[in-house]
Scaffold this motif. Sequence first.
Motif, PDB file in Angstrom:
ATOM      1  N   PRO B  31       0.797  -1.237   0.000  1.00  0.00           N
ATOM      2  CA  PRO B  31       0.000   0.000   0.000  1.00  0.00           C
ATOM      3  C   PRO B  31       0.832   1.291   0.000  1.00  0.00           C
ATOM      4  O   PRO B  31       0.508   2.227  -0.713  1.00  0.00           O
ATOM      5  N   ARG B  32       1.916   1.327   0.784  1.00  0.00           N
ATOM      6  CA  ARG B  32       2.666   2.589   0.914  1.00  0.00           C
ATOM      7  C   ARG B  32       3.232   3.032  -0.436  1.00  0.00           C
ATOM      8  O   ARG B  32       3.015   4.165  -0.878  1.00  0.00           O
ATOM      9  N   ALA B  33       3.934   2.114  -1.099  1.00  0.00           N
ATOM     10  CA  ALA B  33       4.584   2.472  -2.365  1.00  0.00           C
ATOM     11  C   ALA B  33       3.554   2.710  -3.471  1.00  0.00           C
ATOM     12  O   ALA B  33       3.604   3.727  -4.172  1.00  0.00           O
ATOM     13  N   ASP B 251      20.753  11.555  -4.957  1.00  0.00           N
ATOM     14  CA  ASP B 251      21.449  10.323  -5.352  1.00  0.00           C
ATOM     15  C   ASP B 251      21.390  10.176  -6.878  1.00  0.00           C
ATOM     16  O   ASP B 251      20.783  11.001  -7.573  1.00  0.00           O
ATOM     17  N   LEU B 252      22.014   9.123  -7.353  1.00  0.00           N
ATOM     18  CA  LEU B 252      22.234   8.998  -8.799  1.00  0.00           C
ATOM     19  C   LEU B 252      20.922   8.998  -9.585  1.00  0.00           C
ATOM     20  O   LEU B 252      20.774   9.729 -10.573  1.00  0.00           O
ATOM     21  N   GLU B 253      19.937   8.209  -9.113  1.00  0.00           N
ATOM     22  CA  GLU B 253      18.676   8.069  -9.872  1.00  0.00           C
ATOM     23  C   GLU B 253      17.933   9.399  -9.937  1.00  0.00           C
ATOM     24  O   GLU B 253      17.504   9.830 -11.007  1.00  0.00           O
ATOM     25  N   TRP B 254      17.799  10.042  -8.776  1.00  0.00           N
ATOM     26  CA  TRP B 254      16.997  11.277  -8.760  1.00  0.00           C
ATOM     27  C   TRP B 254      17.731  12.428  -9.408  1.00  0.00           C
ATOM     28  O   TRP B 254      17.106  13.352  -9.942  1.00  0.00           O
ATOM     29  N   GLU B 255      19.075  12.366  -9.372  1.00  0.00           N
ATOM     30  CA  GLU B 255      19.828  13.398 -10.086  1.00  0.00           C
ATOM     31  C   GLU B 255      19.617  13.236 -11.598  1.00  0.00           C
ATOM     32  O   GLU B 255      19.483  14.220 -12.332  1.00  0.00           O
ATOM     33  N   TRP B 301       9.721  13.625  -9.064  1.00  0.00           N
ATOM     34  CA  TRP B 301      10.890  14.025  -8.259  1.00  0.00           C
ATOM     35  C   TRP B 301      10.449  14.570  -6.899  1.00  0.00           C
ATOM     36  O   TRP B 301      11.134  14.408  -5.900  1.00  0.00           O
ATOM     37  N   VAL B 302       9.284  15.209  -6.862  1.00  0.00           N
ATOM     38  CA  VAL B 302       8.773  15.745  -5.595  1.00  0.00           C
ATOM     39  C   VAL B 302       8.139  14.631  -4.759  1.00  0.00           C
ATOM     40  O   VAL B 302       8.342  14.560  -3.544  1.00  0.00           O
ATOM     41  N   VAL B 303       7.393  13.722  -5.416  1.00  0.00           N
ATOM     42  CA  VAL B 303       6.534  12.771  -4.680  1.00  0.00           C
ATOM     43  C   VAL B 303       7.261  11.485  -4.290  1.00  0.00           C
ATOM     44  O   VAL B 303       7.082  10.980  -3.184  1.00  0.00           O
ATOM     45  N   LEU B 304       8.063  10.938  -5.199  1.00  0.00           N
ATOM     46  CA  LEU B 304       8.444   9.534  -5.076  1.00  0.00           C
ATOM     47  C   LEU B 304       9.717   9.181  -4.303  1.00  0.00           C
ATOM     48  O   LEU B 304       9.863   8.026  -3.896  1.00  0.00           O
ATOM     49  N   PRO B 305      10.693  10.098  -4.084  1.00  0.00           N
ATOM     50  CA  PRO B 305      11.921   9.666  -3.413  1.00  0.00           C
ATOM     51  C   PRO B 305      11.653   8.951  -2.078  1.00  0.00           C
ATOM     52  O   PRO B 305      10.710   9.302  -1.368  1.00  0.00           O
ATOM     53  N   LEU B 306      12.458   7.961  -1.799  1.00  0.00           N
ATOM     54  CA  LEU B 306      12.388   7.109  -0.586  1.00  0.00           C
ATOM     55  C   LEU B 306      11.201   6.148  -0.598  1.00  0.00           C
ATOM     56  O   LEU B 306      10.965   5.461   0.383  1.00  0.00           O
ATOM     57  N   GLY B 308      10.749   3.901  -3.178  1.00  0.00           N
ATOM     58  CA  GLY B 308      11.161   2.690  -3.886  1.00  0.00           C
ATOM     59  C   GLY B 308      10.693   2.620  -5.324  1.00  0.00           C
ATOM     60  O   GLY B 308       9.912   3.445  -5.802  1.00  0.00           O
ATOM     61  N   ALA B 309      11.222   1.580  -6.005  1.00  0.00           N
ATOM     62  CA  ALA B 309      10.931   1.416  -7.438  1.00  0.00           C
ATOM     63  C   ALA B 309       9.466   1.087  -7.671  1.00  0.00           C
ATOM     64  O   ALA B 309       8.886   1.450  -8.702  1.00  0.00           O
ATOM     65  N   THR B 310       8.834   0.404  -6.697  1.00  0.00           N
ATOM     66  CA  THR B 310       7.412   0.048  -6.855  1.00  0.00           C
ATOM     67  C   THR B 310       6.565   1.312  -6.992  1.00  0.00           C
ATOM     68  O   THR B 310       5.619   1.356  -7.782  1.00  0.00           O
ATOM     69  N   ALA B 311       6.908   2.331  -6.195  1.00  0.00           N
ATOM     70  CA  ALA B 311       6.145   3.584  -6.261  1.00  0.00           C
ATOM     71  C   ALA B 311       6.296   4.219  -7.646  1.00  0.00           C
ATOM     72  O   ALA B 311       5.323   4.739  -8.214  1.00  0.00           O
TER      73      ALA B 311
END
Lengths: 181, 348
Positions: B31-33, B251-255, B301-306, B308-311
């Motif tokens: 549910p969280r992601a 981090d690398l992905e979000w950058e 970029w605003v919503v998803l960091p931390l 995970g990939a599922t989100a």
Amino acid sequence: MADSGPIFAVLAVFDTPRRLLDAARAIRAQGFRNVDAFTPFPVKGLEQALDLSDRRVPAAMLIGGIVGAASGFLMQVGTSFDYPLRIGGRPLVAVPAFMMIAFELMVLGAVLAALATMFISNRLPRLHHPVFDADGFDLSADDRFYLAILADAQFDRDEAGKALAALNPDAIIDVRARPRA
Amino acid sequence: MRYRTLRRERIMVLAGTLVCGGVLLASLWSPRAVLTGWLGGAVAFGAVPSGALLLMMMMRLIPGLWGDDLRLSAEAATLLTPLAAAAMLPVLVGMGAIYPWVGDRSLSPFQLIWLSPLPFALRTLLRFAAQWWLGHCMRARLRQTRTAGAGVMLMPMLTSLVAVDWLMSLDAGFTSSAFGLEFIQREVTIGFCALLLLRLNLGRAPVRPSVLGGLLLTLLLLSAYFLFLPFFVIWSSNLAPNVEWYARRWDLEWEAVAWAFGLLGGIPLLALLFARIRSSLAWLKLLSVAVLFSTLLQLAWVVLPLRGATAALAFCATLTGLGLFGVALLPAALRQRIDARLPRDARR
């Protein structure tokens, strides 16, 4: 009105912007290149009809903006190296902080370059222009539309006069340059 | 109000329903992601009617060629408001899984009152109710100037409130006074790109595309302003919770995501400085797609960091599902608005 001196232009007077536009297109189609117009208000399509494509002002703005931004940024870099103040562990060349001044100087550079180029292109300040001497030219600020074939090296007064007369203008006026004192 | 839909539009609605249903089913597993991804997609979809309403009210207050070209498309987009409200329902139901403040007793007394499920749901409901009512008055073309004047004051206030609720409170420690305005700017950009694409793909060509290109350029400049300035203020003040918010996106992905939305927005911004590109329909279509993707990436970029990939996967799936609804229903809504504007005896 100056009635001696070299001819500067031949003016044709029209009573509507539509007639001026048609006349400008017709004159350009006949091969006259040195053509100008004087109107009481901006006429849509006249720029295209006269093929005015002077891009000096936007180009100057671009160059002025780049020079302004670069000089603003470099000025801050130079100041930081001359008077190094280390704040909060940030580097001396702190790019985010320098962006504001660089942006402001970019705007300043672009605006000054645009103004200077506009003045130079229009040969301003200029207190007199030969067409001001044409009879009734003050109506160009009221309800008359003037098309001018300007004199150049290939200019032939009769040919220009006939071309304008064929467009049935309200009047045709010769404009002469004032002889230099 | 009747929507006449074509066969391919009904197929897209069916496909959208299946994709959205799949995402909601997956939310039972994680549910969280998944619901965080759904939240991002629902906010992006809701931006179309909300941004269109703001633009429509501005068209009334600042009339011009842009209003003539986009008015009916904007009216059509505001008809999606109920669907946008329905898309927020899973967020309201699953807020306990999405938001860290639900059940957190360590918050300040004000936060405990403000950030609790009932006020959260009421603010969301109030915003959608106001949005629907204003859209209805504008579409009916009754007392438009008064409605638009009141609406451009009311909607930014209500939208700022839900911006804080929906997105800023994903991190209860993060505070930014520009967050609401940044949210509105993003909504208007998404809405404008959707309207532009709708307008460029259906019906006759706009009268003055350069005016629409100029507007897109203005929105991109605003976007650059709202991305840079909060960062600059937080970078200068060095306040720990806010700096952490940016650090989590370093981090690398979000950058890489930041570079992607920077380039997808920055290149169109530079391209639109050229008058020839601003007035070309083909270029406008291409650039509005690029800007739309840039804004959606900003939202991710605003919503998803931390989360995970599922989100991220759920965000893409929700965008696809709700996007299919949008692509199917916007032309149908436009036909409805055209019919509504025809004389009674000429309506089909």
